[in-house]
Write an enzyme that holds these catalytic residues in place. Structure first.
Site, short mmCIF file in Angstrom:
data_model
loop_
_atom_site.label_atom_id
_atom_site.label_comp_id
_atom_site.label_asym_id
_atom_site.label_seq_id
_atom_site.Cartn_x
_atom_site.Cartn_y
_atom_site.Cartn_z
N PHE A 186 11.25 -5.43 -10.83
CA PHE A 186 10.39 -4.39 -11.39
C PHE A 186 11.14 -3.06 -11.40
O PHE A 186 11.82 -2.72 -10.45
CB PHE A 186 9.15 -4.26 -10.54
CG PHE A 186 8.19 -3.22 -11.03
CD1 PHE A 186 7.23 -3.56 -11.97
CD2 PHE A 186 8.26 -1.92 -10.58
CE1 PHE A 186 6.35 -2.63 -12.45
CE2 PHE A 186 7.38 -0.98 -11.06
CZ PHE A 186 6.42 -1.33 -12.00
N GLY A 236 4.35 9.44 -2.23
CA GLY A 236 5.65 8.89 -2.55
C GLY A 236 5.56 7.82 -3.62
O GLY A 236 6.56 7.28 -4.07
N ARG A 258 -6.42 -1.83 -11.29
CA ARG A 258 -5.04 -1.79 -11.74
C ARG A 258 -4.81 -3.02 -12.59
O ARG A 258 -5.02 -4.14 -12.14
CB ARG A 258 -4.10 -1.80 -10.54
CG ARG A 258 -4.24 -0.61 -9.68
CD ARG A 258 -3.83 -0.93 -8.28
NE ARG A 258 -2.40 -1.16 -8.16
CZ ARG A 258 -1.56 -0.24 -7.69
NH1 ARG A 258 -2.02 0.92 -7.32
NH2 ARG A 258 -0.29 -0.50 -7.59
N ASP A 269 -2.01 12.63 1.50
CA ASP A 269 -1.20 11.49 1.15
C ASP A 269 -2.10 10.56 0.35
O ASP A 269 -3.32 10.70 0.39
CB ASP A 269 -0.72 10.83 2.44
CG ASP A 269 0.11 9.61 2.16
OD1 ASP A 269 0.87 9.64 1.20
OD2 ASP A 269 -0.01 8.64 2.92
N THR A 306 -1.48 6.73 -0.34
CA THR A 306 -1.60 5.37 0.15
C THR A 306 -2.01 5.37 1.61
O THR A 306 -1.39 6.02 2.42
CB THR A 306 -0.27 4.64 0.00
OG1 THR A 306 0.25 4.97 -1.27
CG2 THR A 306 -0.45 3.16 0.13
#
Lengths: 373, 1533
Positions: free
Chosen positions: B761, B909, B828, B446, B448
């Protein structure tokens, strides 16, 4: 486990792991956590798998010495054993009588009520010194057959009165003869060796009987602990109500005149009851005591073996032998062990040399090239 | 238990709405219920009096608990009790035995034991033969009992958690246990409580009828989700009264779909209202941010969606065990053959006497008859099975279990797997698959929370072209990291403070509580941080001290203050804001944008929001034009307090200012101290009662509004980070309502912005905007923040003429540069921009926007267009760099795991951009890697795409192979071991999104997908659902027959974790679902390295060796008996005493092998970590290969021959009795077996010595005691005084010694030769540890240091594995050559994306622009990829360097180009220039790796790059081709 929640963790977070393994960390290690109880694992060598350890690496270089050492130890031992074994005098005579010319051939199909007696002459080429053991040897006799081995009742042999009257089921079908219990019961006892061997030294004309001792041939513990006559004074009364094994000519309490060697504690019987490991075996029959330092026990010369031939072995291709042997610290004559030691010692030595060569050729490579930079 | 019953109970057919009136039908229904599965369930209030006795069904629903229980109809209900135990007190024994007999081996052994009771067969005493079986059954039963008990205990704890249930008698909510909650009960939940069942939300303290829940436990998402009160109840004026609830709820029957809930509620008046999932609170979630909610239980207990979602764990059997079972079958076969042989032998033996008189020693049956040879043979066959039963190792299973438990114990105890911050250590939840850890081939991770901390930290920003590097911030972070390394020193420094802090943290972890305080113990960067975390127990979803403690950049801070001061002055002087310098205005706007351009919700901890709705009578957004006109009649919003908290705020402001003016850590600590003092006295109490405000603490709403107590709850962690960043500059968000945002500013006080629109968003626009009315200027402003890739194109084109335009252009390019820099740093990036709208423009836009909003068709599309219309001609304010902090050591771990031959797939995800970003950051994707992105909209396109990619990859691949072949021959000999991951391509990455994945996982395409994916070095699946995750894992597991490991932290990973061979949960982060489903739970991702490389390897090698040894041992022992059959007429006799025989495995030979199985270390841990390649031995099953079983069998046969025949010859024709001789053999065998183990043991600790010594000693003691204990007790052997006699016999010793030596000689020699002449990797590793133990104090450096001399030395070096790190391409060449690929074809129709490389090297600017030209196309999913490379200054710089070369590459003749790129000469050339580039890269990278920092590492990277760049050349070539093949359409699908 289908149900898992935060809640569960919060409730039982502390146990989760322990439930599984069941190993509480013990009192918290106080190095870092000043908290009441930290779950930090103890920093012990054991728990961190850092126990001081020896890590042998098997390479030519490291095992070299072992081979040489083994070689150097084994070869002398082998020589010693071999020499000892060679010093043992052993004489063996087969009296089965399958051969036509054999003196005992007549006894193979003996139909008389009198026992068949045959006599065999032999010559000892070398003198036998010290104690001489007289064995009888049987071949192709499977005393180690599973059902045979089991076919005995140790309690009965140990003098247990109940077992005497009611032997163990293991003895079947030699448990009872009609209604009477058989004493001693079982196939082993039933098949007891019953040849009689007598040894004579032949002088010019006369036969001198060589004194054979029948006591002291069984293990001391067998004679005194394992085998006991049932309590009571007279053996014939003690064994009253029992019957002899089918193959026996006479009951157990008539095996010998000597009360110390009669009944269950008859040493011939005890020796027989100790079943042999292999189908070819020998059993101690008699002892010939040494005469003194100067005289050999059995000097060189002509001897006569008189056999009361009772025991049938030819039906199953068995062989019967009489063996005379001196003994040493390592028992009877057996060159095998000595040779084996010498051979293995030599091989190890040789391998040591081979490894030495290998070590010189390849061994250095490891030391240098393995390590980066 | 009651699942079926429960389903039956309330389910009526869908059409049956008004069941109350249709009683006859209902009754009929009831009769048919058992036959027909109905589709809905009906729920009524339990508080209503039962409608009538004739309706047991309704009674069940309607009665209060006592009633229902009395009437006994509660069995229809699934209550909320949790039961996961398998046994009850009564059922334990039968059930457990039943289960144990599922294991075939147990049946076998019991059967054999029973055979012994048959007189004709019996080999041993029947009772004795039962002993081992019973022993083993008992041990297993005890273990099962214990496990079940622990399950029971945890169930009990959950069942006995409290919640508030409405009680009819007391007319109020009373405390009840969870297990007592029934369907139809009314449950009241307070803030931070965990929801006990699936509850329909009927009332909320929130005026809007909202309730926030955190679903981390269910789906792993940490953001809060909104739930709504059922609409009708929202309108209720009075407080909700459960007694008045008379409606009936019809809903679906329990199902496991978390994202769906349908039903309707029927009110008394017959009105129906629909119910959606927004109305349902799911069990396991946590109420956040809402003071109190009430609802009615719809599903309870095992019917809740959470539990239905949890299928029970799969019974896992390790690969090794599967293989072992195979060999057990072989053993059975061998056994059968041996028995058959004996049987035939015995038949013949009997037959040979058959004709004549029976021999004396052949004992007849009890009736005096003799068995016929055939019958005797048949009986003997069975007897032999008994005698030789040990060949099937009875104690193997139990030994393996013991060993595994001990291994688990040691894994638990490893302090490196302990995480100080969370005070948690690794948990092994599955006891039987430890060795699988050593054989993993694929890791599915995964993202996160697993790779990253899942927290965003504001790192740097640029405002109007000026970079504010926030050095202090960086320094502070660095300090944390340092503190991590010297954790011991931190303690004294922290003094009492940290002590108290840690105490607090420990307590709060352990106390049963329902506050969110565990949340604050989420792992942060270091221990020091953790302390702060525990001190600053802020109950906030996305806040850690790292996020909040932003040390402002002094320069910027000064400017902000100045700006605010100006504004203040200006406001007082009633001047317009335009007098502000552009820079200051930008700064001001920048911070306003940071603060308000988001959806962050402000709350105080444990204090649900009290909304104050006073200002605007209108609810935004503006609904009509009239609204607009009405609202925009000039009425200036004044700043100022609209709540009573201004005074407290001002005091706080000063506190904050002092706090932030200090930059040293000391001062932070001092402020922390204050906070801590405040919090520690209050938080424990809150923990205890779960929610309330305790009396006497003086906690009021006002107090809690102190700045420190404000918490921000954001949908994404980025937003929270930005808001916290802004707050560090005293620009803090203090309130957000649907129509207004309040911001607290220095000097200016509170400003309230009227929020006109929020354009949320979305991943296509990649930006969000807010439209506000500025309170100071009364202008309508649009603040937009978004990904730089899209934002830069939306900026106001600036004319080059006027100076302002020039200036702006300069700012833009500067900002772009900084953005690139940020991207290199792995931050980011977000751009912040602003636009001022005139009222006319706004009105114009608004009109169309409202049209869009009100349109029924295409609403989304129209809204999208509307947003695009608004977001143009923006004015760039600045950019921010946020760090989604990777967990410590993630890149290193990934690199190491990769070297270990593990393939790592990331299934997340998350959206594609984020995922790719992180993948770069954690070095999962390299910038020199070519990335294939699969985004397809339909099955067909997906198929075509896959086809093309596959074709492309294969052609590329095979051309590489051809080229590499030469190299292989020269550079590498065949020494190189083939790897299982042979097909990995060194420089391919695959990115696939969820939708495409769904297509690709289709049965028709899965093979193609798989063959593509396995060619790629790394695979990244974005936007994948939990189900897809598990499907991917299943696919790889089943199709590739690979060992898979899944690691994740959230509940969304549960299915994947359960499907994988090994499931690993990250504990502590997002609930415990993943952990509970997992086999292992680790606190940190990096610990996976030690878990796999060290413990996995050890467990595997230990167990493999033990299993092999077991087979050997038993075979060797049994063969002794078999040989004896030749000398006892195949009668099934055994020369070894049966007691020895039976207890040989259990007593004499068990301990050493257990000790070895638990403690042996074939290679030290340091080496295993330093040379990850050693892990491959496990993947390739090198320790336990099928042939090894046979080797061991042969060795066993040889050894048994020796051990049999040396005594045989030594005692031949002697007066030895059977059991004396057997004891000799037994002794020899024992010595041999133990010494054999000695040869196989790699590490001797005192425990090993003791165990071996003990075993031998034990044998002698037992033998002596046994042989002296009783003269008649042990028929038939009755070995009285045997041992004593033997021990007085020198022959015994002589035989024993020589037999053991001869027996072990071959193996010893083999090991020696092997160790000398052709050592395995592992042996070399061992030697390495021995020769150079000190070098591995700094293992990384030593090992990974590349060889300057390259292949030459590599070749000569035996330890090639350790060098592979220096030369990955070589590593792969031979592998590649093994995979037979179709020959290359020159023309390629590869549809692939631009990858960093492509971007950087082979495309010139025009090409890039042309590609960009496509970007405004709405669906352009690959844009994410673009973001990475273009924001990559590393790439940029190399572009410049490469420019002459790229002109070559852009030659139109592509076949020529291909030819060039495939020429070795060119290759070398490329390599040379790459070298220069890589050194450049290294320099840049060096800066970012603070922790690693060593020169060696940099060198390594340089070399790595250099070598891997060879490949890049090819990529480049082909990629260039592909771009001109005009296949770009597929790209954009």
């Amino acid at each position: 486990m289908a149900i898992n929640y935060n809640a569960k963790d919060e409730v039982d977070g502390g146990h989760g792991s322990n439930l599984v393994v069941g190993s509480h960390t013990g009192p918290g290690n106080a190095i870092g956590g000043s908290g009441p109880k930290s779950r930090r694992p103890d920093n012990t060598a054991f728990k961190q798998q850092r126990l001081p350890a020896w890590q042998p690496i098997l390479t030519a270089g490291t095992v070299l010495p072992a081979f040489f050492i083994v070689g150097l130890i084994f070869i002398p031992i082998g020589i010693g054993v071999f020499v000892t074994s060679n010093n043992i005098r052993e004489f063996e005579i087969d009296y089965t009588g399958t051969d036509e010319k054999d003196p005992c051939n007549k006894c193979l199909f003996w139909n008389d009520t009198k026992p068949c007696i045959c006599e065999i002459n032999f010559t000892l080429e070398q003198p036998f010194e010290g104690y001489v053991f007289m064995y009888y040897g049987l071949s192709n006799f499977y005393q180690n057959h599973r059902r045979y081995v089991k076919s005995r009742d140790d309690s009965q042999l140990n003098g247990d009165t109940d077992s005497l009257k009611n032997p163990s089921k293991e003895c079947e079908p030699y448990r009872k003869d009609g209604d009477k219990p058989i004493a001693p019961c079982g196939a082993i006892a039933n098949s007891m060796f019953n040849d009689t061997l007598e040894l004579f030294q032949m002088n010019e004309s006369s036969l001198i009987r060589v004194p054979l001792h029948k006591k002291g041939i069984a293990w001391w513990t067998d004679k005194n602990v394992k085998f006991r006559n049932p309590p009571g004074g007279n053996l014939s009364e003690v064994f009253k109500g029992t019957t002899k094994p089918l193959n026996w000519p006479k009951p157990v309490y008539e095996l010998d005149e000597d009360p110390e060697n009669n009944g269950f504690i008859n040493e011939d019987f005890i020796v027989w009851m100790r079943t042999a490991a292999l189908p070819t075996f020998r059993k101690l029959y008699r002892l010939i005591e040494k005469k003194g330092v100067l005289h050999p026990t059995l000097p060189v010369g002509q001897y006569l073996l008189r056999i009361t031939y009772n025991y049938p072995v030819h039906t199953f291709d068995g062989r019967k032998r009489m063996i005379l042997s001196t003994i040493s610290w390592m028992g009877g004559k057996n060159p095998f062990l000595g040779i084996a030691y010498i051979t293995v010692g030599s091989i190890c030595f040789l391998l040591g040399v081979v490894l030495l060569v290998i070590h010189h050729k390849y061994g250095n490579r490891n030391n240098s090239a393995d390590i980066p930079n | 238990m009651g699942r079926d019953g429960g389903a039956r109970r309330k389910e009526t057919t869908a059409g049956e709405g008004n069941q109350g009136r249709e009683e006859p039908r209902r009754l009929r229904q009831q009769r048919h219920r058992r036959r027909r599965e109905s589709k809905t369930r009906t729920v009524r209030s339990n508080l209503l009096p039962p409608p009538g006795g004739g309706e047991p069904d309704v009674t069940a629903k309607g009665a209060p608990h006592r009633w229902r229980r009395n009437q006994g109809s509660s069995q229809y209900l699934a209550d909320n009790r949790l039961k996961t135990t398998k046994y009850t007190v009564l059922s334990f024994l039968p059930k457990n035995l039943f289960e144990q007999f599922h294991r075939l081996a147990n049946v076998y052994f019991v059967l054999i034991a029973l055979f012994n009771f048959v007189p004709v067969l019996n080999a041993f005493q029947p009772e004795l033969a039962l002993a081992p079986v019973l022993f083993i059954l008992a041990v297993t039963a005890i273990k099962d009992l214990w496990e079940d008990y622990s399950r029971h205990r945890s169930d009990h704890e959950i069942n006995h958690m409290d919640c508030l249930v409405y009680c009819r008698d007391e007319k109020k909510f009373v405390n009840r246990y969870w297990k007592e909650v029934r369907v139809g009960d009314f449950v009241q939940l307070r803030c931070n409580e965990i929801i006990p069942a699936d509850i329909l939300l009927l009332s909320s303290s929130d005026p809007d009828g909202l309730c926030h829940i955190e679903t981390a436990n269910l789906d792993g998402e940490t953001n809060l989700k909104q739930r709504q009160v059922v609409r009708e109840f929202l309108e209720l004026d009075a407080e909700f009264n459960p007694l008045k609830f008379t409606s009936i709820i019809e809903c679906e029957k329990p199902n496991n779909d978390l994202s769906r809930f349908r039903g309707y509620i029927i009110h008394e008046n017959g009105k129906k209202a629909a119910l959606y999932k927004e109305n349902l609170l799911l069990r396991g979630c946590t109420i956040r941010n809402t003071e109190e909610v009430t609802g009615i239980v719809i599903y309870a207990g095992h019917e809740t969606k959470a539990l239905l979602n949890n299928s029970g764990p799969r019974y896992k059997r390790s690969k090794l065990e599967r293989q072992m079972n195979m060999d057990v079958l072989w053993c059975v076969l061998i056994l059968t053959v041996m028995c058959l042989f004996s049987a035939v032998g015995h038949g013949l033996w009997v037959w040979q006497y058959g004709e004549r008189k029976k021999p004396l020693f052949d004992v007849p049956e009890s009736d005096g008859s003799y068995l016929s040879p055939v019958l005797a043979a048949v009986y003997l066959f069975l007897t032999m099975i008994i005698v030789l039963q040990v060949l099937i190792p009875i104690s193997l299973y139990v030994s393996i279990e013991i060993v595994k438990i001990c291994q688990v114990f040691f894994i638990h105890q490893d302090k490196e797997l302990y995480d100080e911050e969370t005070d948690s250590k690794l948990q092994c939840r599955a006891l039987n698959i430890t060795e699988d850890l050593g054989q993993i081939q694929y890791i599915f991770s995964d993202k996160t929370g697993t790779l990253t901390e899942n927290k965003m930290v504001f790192r740097r920003c640029t405002v109007s072209g000026i970079e504010y590097s926030h050095d202090a911030n960086a320094r502070r972070i660095a300090m944390y990291q340092e503190a991590d390394s010297e954790e011991e020193e931190v303690v004294p420094k922290g003094g009492t403070l940290s002590q108290r802090g840690s105490i607090g943290s420990h307590q709060s972890v352990k106390i049963v509580h329902r506050t969110q305080s565990t949340k604050s113990h989420r792992r942060t960067g270091s221990r020091a941080e953790a302390k702060r975390a525990s001190i600053l127990s802020k109950h906030t979803a996305f806040s850690s001290p790292m996020e909040k403690d932003i040390t402002p950049d002094p320069k910027l801070f000064e400017k902000v203050n100045e700006c605010a001061r100006c504004l203040e002055i200006m406001r007082n002087q009633e001047k317009s804001l335009s007098h502000l310098t552009p820079e200051l205005a930008d700064i001001f706007d920048f911070f306003i944008a940071l603060t308000i351009c988001n959806t962050v919700v402000v709350t105080a901890p444990n204090q649900p929001r009290h909304k104050v709705r006073v200002r605007f009578e209108l609810k935004s957004p503006v609904k009509t034009i009239e609204d607009f006109i009405r609202r925009f009649t000039p009425s200036r919003l004044t700043s100022g307090s609209n709540s009573g908290s201004s005074s407290s705020l001002s005091t706080n402001k000063s506190t904050h200012k002092t706090g932030s003016s200090f930059l040293s850590t000391l001062s932070t600590e001092s402020t922390l101290l204050k906070l801590e003092a405040r919090l520690t006295h209050s938080s424990p109490k809150m923990n205890n009662n779960g929610y309330g405000v305790q009396p006497g603490g003086g906690w009021t709403t006002e107090n809690s509004l102190k700045e420190g107590e404000l918490r921000y709850e954001a949908e994404s962690p980025d937003e929270a980070a930005l808001v916290y960043a802004a707050r560090a500059y005293n620009c803090s968000l203090v309130g957000r309502l649907p129509d207004q945002v309040s911001v607290e500013l220095p000097y200016l006080g509170r400003l309230t912005f009227e929020l006109l629109h929020t354009l949320g968003f979305d991943s296509i626009r990649k930006r969000m905007s807010v439209v506000i009315r500025h309170p100071l200027t009364d202008e309508i402003n649009v603040y937009t923040k978004g990904a730089d890739s899209v934002m830069m194109d939306l900026l106001l084109p600036c004319s080059a003429d006027d100076s302002r335009g020039k200036h702006q252009k300069k700012i833009q390019s500067k900002t772009q540069n900084y953005l690139n820099l940020y991207a290199v740093d792995g931050l980011r990036t977000l751009c912040i921009a602003k636009k001022v709208l005139s009222k006319e423009e706004y009105a114009c836009w608004l009109q169309r926007h409202l049209e869009a909003e009100s349109s029924l068709e295409n609403r989304d599309e129209l809204l999208f267009q509307s947003a695009i219309r608004l977001e143009t001609n923006l004015h760039l304010l600045g950019a921010t760099g946020i760090e989604d902090r990777l967990q410590d050591g993630v890149p290193e771990t990934i690199a190491n795991l990769r070297q270990a031959g593990l393939q790592i797939w990331v299934l997340t995800g998350d959206k594609q951009e984020t995922a790719v970003n992180i993948a770069y950051a954690c070095k999962l994707l390299d910038h020199d890697e070519e990335i294939i992105t699969l985004n397809a909209e339909s099955q067909e396109t997906c198929a075509a795409l896959l086809e093309q990619c596959l074709y492309y990859v294969e052609t590329k691949f095979s051309s590489e192979v051809k080229k590499s072949l030469g190299k292989v021959n020269i550079g590498f000999t065949s020494l190189h071991p083939p790897s299982s991951s042979a097909t990995t391509c060194p420089n391919l990455g695959l990115v696939i999104d969820g939708k495409t994945l769904a297509y690709a996982l289709d049965r028709t395409l899965e093979d193609k997908f798989l063959s593509l994916a396995r060619r790629c070095r790394s695979v990244l699946c974005c936007r994948s659902t939990p189900l897809q995750k598990s499907m991917v894992v299943k696919l790889v597991r089943n199709k590739l027959k690979a060992m898979t490991l899944a690691i994740g932290d959230g509940a969304n990973d549960v299915s994947m974790i359960q499907v994988a061979d090994v499931g690993v949960g990250i504990s502590g982060q997002e609930g415990m679902q993943a952990v509970m489903a997992s086999d292992f739970a680790v606190p940190r991702f990096r610990q996976l390295e030690k878990l796999l490389l060290v413990h996995g390897h050890w467990c595997y090698s230990r167990l493999a060796n033990m299993v092999l040894y077991f087979f050997y041992k038993n075979a060797m022992f049994v063969a002794l008996l078999f040989w004896y059959q030749f000398y006892c007429g195949f009668s099934g006799s055994s020369m070894i005493d049966q007691w020895f025989l039976i207890f040989f495995n259990l007593l004499f030979s068990s301990l050493p092998q257990l000790i070895t199985g638990v403690l042996d270390k074939d290679v030290p841990a340091e080496i295993l970590v330093a040379v990850p390649q050693l892990y491959k031995s496990g993947q390739n099953m090198e320790e336990y290969q099928p042939y090894m079983f046979w080797m061991n069998m042969i060795d066993a046969a040889y050894q048994s021959l020796v051990c049999f025949f040396i005594p045989y010859f030594a005692y031949r024709d002697s007066d030895v009795d059977i059991f004396s001789w057997g004891t000799v053999i037994m002794t020899i065998a024992l010595f041999t077996i133990i010494l054999h183990l000695g040869i196989e043991t790699k590490t001797w600790t005192w425990l090993h010595w003791t165990a071996c010594g003990f075993s031998i000693l034990l044998f002698f003691i037992v033998a002596l005691v046994y042989n002296a204990s009783c003269s008649t007790c042990f028929p038939p052997s009755n070995p009285y005084w045997t041992m004593q006699k033997l021990m007085g016999d020198p022959m015994f010793y002589l035989t024993t010694i020589i037999s053991s030596v001869v027996a072990l000689l071959p193996r010893f020699l083999y090991r020696t030769f092997q160790g000398t002449l052709f050592p395995t990797q592992l042996q070399l590793g061992r030697q390495l540890a021995r020769w150079a133990p000190k070098k591995f104090n700094v293992p990384k450096d030593t090992i990974s240091q590349p060889h300057p001399a390259g292949e030459q030395e590599l070749q000569s070096s035996a330890l090639k594995g350790s060098h592979n790190s220096g030369s990955p391409p070589q590593d792969h060449f031979p592998l590649a050559s093994q995979s037979e690929l179709p020959p290359a074809s020159v023309t390629e129709s590869k549809s692939e994306q631009r990858t960093p490389n492509v971007n950087v090297q082979s495309l010139n600017d025009t090409m890039m622009d042309s590609l960009r030209g496509h970007s405004p196309v709405p669906q352009r999913p690959e844009g994410a990829i673009q973001e990475g490379p273009s924001g990559d200054s590393e790439g940029e710089s190399s572009t410049r360097e490469v420019s002459p070369l790229s002109s070559i590459l852009d030659l139109p003749d592509f076949s020529l180009l291909n030819w060039i790129s495939s020429t070795p000469l060119f290759n070398e050339f490329g390599r040379a220039f790459r070298l220069s580039q890589s050194s450049l890269q290294t320099d840049m990278l060096g800066g970012t790796f603070l922790s690693v920092g060593s020169q060696l590492d940099q060198d390594l990277k340089g070399f790595k790059r250099e070598t891997s760049d060879c490949f890049q050349e090819k990529v480049k070539g082909t990629a260039a081709v592909c771009h001109n093949s005009e296949n770009l359409e597929t790209t954009f699908l």
